[in-house]
Enzyme design. Structure first.
Site, PDB file in Angstrom:
ATOM      1  N   HIS A 113       0.964  -1.271   0.000  1.00  0.00           N
ATOM      2  CA  HIS A 113      -0.086  -0.380   0.334  1.00  0.00           C
ATOM      3  C   HIS A 113       0.769   1.190  -0.326  1.00  0.00           C
ATOM      4  CE1 HIS A 113      -3.468   3.064   1.793  1.00  0.00           C
ATOM      5  NE2 HIS A 113      -3.762   2.287   0.699  1.00  0.00           N
ATOM      6  N   LYS A 115       3.553   4.762  -1.275  1.00  0.00           N
ATOM      7  CA  LYS A 115       3.510   5.332  -2.558  1.00  0.00           C
ATOM      8  C   LYS A 115       4.208   6.281  -2.141  1.00  0.00           C
ATOM      9  CE  LYS A 115      -0.895   4.940  -2.014  1.00  0.00           C
ATOM     10  NZ  LYS A 115      -1.817   4.101  -1.001  1.00  0.00           N
ATOM     11  N   ASP A 120      17.105   9.255  -8.620  1.00  0.00           N
ATOM     12  CA  ASP A 120      19.191   9.334  -8.301  1.00  0.00           C
ATOM     13  C   ASP A 120      18.916   9.618  -6.788  1.00  0.00           C
ATOM     14  OD1 ASP A 120      19.302   9.738 -11.194  1.00  0.00           O
ATOM     15  OD2 ASP A 120      18.939  12.085 -11.306  1.00  0.00           O
ATOM     16  N   HIS A 295      -8.944  10.930   1.364  1.00  0.00           N
ATOM     17  CA  HIS A 295      -8.526  10.644   0.901  1.00  0.00           C
ATOM     18  C   HIS A 295      -6.813  10.239   1.841  1.00  0.00           C
ATOM     19  CE1 HIS A 295      -5.566   6.926  -1.551  1.00  0.00           C
ATOM     20  NE2 HIS A 295      -6.678   6.226  -1.390  1.00  0.00           N
ATOM     21  N   LYS A 297      -3.669  11.011   4.108  1.00  0.00           N
ATOM     22  CA  LYS A 297      -3.473   9.985   5.727  1.00  0.00           C
ATOM     23  C   LYS A 297      -1.812  11.306   6.268  1.00  0.00           C
ATOM     24  CE  LYS A 297      -4.123   6.601   2.025  1.00  0.00           C
ATOM     25  NZ  LYS A 297      -5.207   7.063   2.668  1.00  0.00           N
ATOM     26  N   ASP A 302       1.153  19.565  17.820  1.00  0.00           N
ATOM     27  CA  ASP A 302       1.636  21.046  18.515  1.00  0.00           C
ATOM     28  C   ASP A 302       2.357  21.312  17.379  1.00  0.00           C
ATOM     29  OD1 ASP A 302       0.556  20.564  20.791  1.00  0.00           O
ATOM     30  OD2 ASP A 302       2.536  19.767  21.532  1.00  0.00           O
TER      31      ASP A 302
END
Length: 428
Positions: A113, A115, A120, A295, A297, A302
């Site tokens: 899951h 991404k 380089d 969608h 996450k 603080d």
């Protein structure tokens, strides 16, 4: 177990939605000279996928080593023409745990899951954005609200190591098979310092890092003094994380959750609402984002702790899937993320009241509520007992190709080049 190591001297740029993310990533790929590494759950053969294929093919033809790994469940419908266009140009296309044709929809657990993209060994990207057109605003009311970051500095070496380890397991437990013909790649030296941020890459897998991401959330909540904002797509955390949220709110921390009010998966909202009552009674503020599917996450605590990555706060992400989050300590980044989330809460969310939950109903207090409490307390341990099926990274040439079903219209190549300046202006 090896603990994640903090590195200083990083520059972290927040990227909101595909309009910022895709131009930044594609521009970096166009400038690549040696290596492009990409991991993604979803790669669709739509205008975004076609634009990605174009820049990857160009990179491979000029001698750049290009490795792209997609999940066999999340990216099940790439045509033979699409795959051949990549592989004939020299792109190494890998499929994580490709399911057999007949059981394609029966193996949703323990997926790749993450991404991640690394160019380089000097520029990295991580977040929740997949390669699909529903991350662009012109997709319509179902376009997703999401976030990623562009990273420069020494922590990019950790991103690269994370991606390369999947292809070259080395001394890790050999739960995956390296692709045939793969040759080990020497670790790149860490990039030079590029900014003020301290950062660390935290992963979740099914061997040595089963709860690292959840533990980082709980440590941050324990240390919170004034404010917590969490924006997350799929919210059904376990007992320990729920308790940390409640304890933070009860000691006076302003805890805000930005969750789905218009979910792309209907049961996700129902599951999240199962725990709203106990959180709100502890003083947690819950905002349902109703403009488009949420969608994201991301989270901040603080002034100087934040995280952006692929991990939802649900059982699949916290107990089963391979996930990766970047943890960031940088006041400037926190200001940038807060400046995005506060208007979202103010203008595009509905703030819930306790009366909106089922907590006051007798059947909840004496029946369903008690059941949910005990399920949450033990659910992560139950999931962890599911068998760890043999998983492998397989070259696309060995993977059965599924021809996608006819779409509602022709797939049009996305002319992203016109968006490049817009993305650059957003980062200035």
């Amino acid at each position: 177990m090896k603990r994640p190591q903090w590195t200083a001297g990083n520059r972290i740029d927040l990227l909101e939605n595909g309009e910022s993310f895709f131009p930044a990533l594609f521009s970096a790929i166009e400038s690549a000279r040696h290596e492009v590494l990409i991991e993604t759950f979803i790669l669709f053969e739509d205008k975004v996928g076609l634009a990605l294929r174009e820049v990857l093919v160009d990179a491979a033809r000029r001698g750049v080593r290009v490795d792209v790994t997609v999940d066999g469940f999340g990216s099940p419908a790439l045509s033979e023409t699409f795959v051949r266009g990549l592989t004939e140009a020299g792109v190494r296309l890998h499929v994580f745990d490709p399911p057999p044709r007949l059981s394609r929809r029966l193996r949703p657990f323990r997926r790749l899951h993450r991404k991640i993209a690394v160019i380089d060994g000097r520029i990295g990207f991580i977040g929740g954005i997949n390669f699909s057109a529903d991350h662009l605003m012109d997709y319509g009311p179902e376009s997703k609200q999401d976030y990623a970051v562009r990273v420069r500095g020494p922590v990019v070496a950790q991103l690269r190591h994370t991606a390369r380890t999947l292809l070259e397991p080395g001394d890790e437990p050999r739960r995956w098979w390296p692709p045939r013909g793969a040759t080990p790649t020497a670790p790149a030296s860490p990039p030079p310092a590029a900014g003020p941020a301290r950062a660390v890459v935290v992963t979740r897998d099914n061997h040595r890092h089963r709860d690292d991401i959840e533990r980082m959330y709980r440590l941050a909540l324990h240390a919170a003094q004034r404010e917590v904002i969490i924006a997350n797509a799929y919210f059904f955390p376990g007992f320990l994380l729920l308790r940390s949220l409640q304890r933070a709110a009860r000691r006076g921390v302003a805890v805000h959750l930005v969750l789905q009010g218009q979910p792309d998966i209907p049961w996700a909202r129902w599951a999240a609402r199962m725990v709203y009552g106990q959180l709100m009674r502890a003083g947690v503020h819950i905002h349902e984002y109703c403009e488009r599917p949420m969608h994201g996450k991301v989270a901040l605590v603080d002034d100087a702790w934040a995280t952006v990555g692929s991990s939802n706060l649900d059982p699949l992400s916290l107990s089963l899937n391979l996930e990766a989050n970047l943890i960031i300590e940088d006041r400037g980044f926190n200001r940038a993320l807060r400046d995005k989330l506060q208007p979202l809460m103010r203008d595009s969310c509905r703030r819930l009241r306790v009366e909106d939950t089922a907590v006051r109903r007798w059947w909840w207090r004496f029946g369903v509520g008690a059941l949910v409490f005990h399920v949450l307390r033990h659910f992560p341990r139950w999931l962890a007992r599911l068998p760890v099926q043999p998983q492998r990274v397989q070259p696309a040439a060995e993977t059965p190709v599924v021809v996608p079903a006819p779409s509602t219209g022709p797939a049009q190549a996305w002319q992203w080049h016109g968006m490049r300046r817009l993305g650059e202006e957003a980062l200035e």
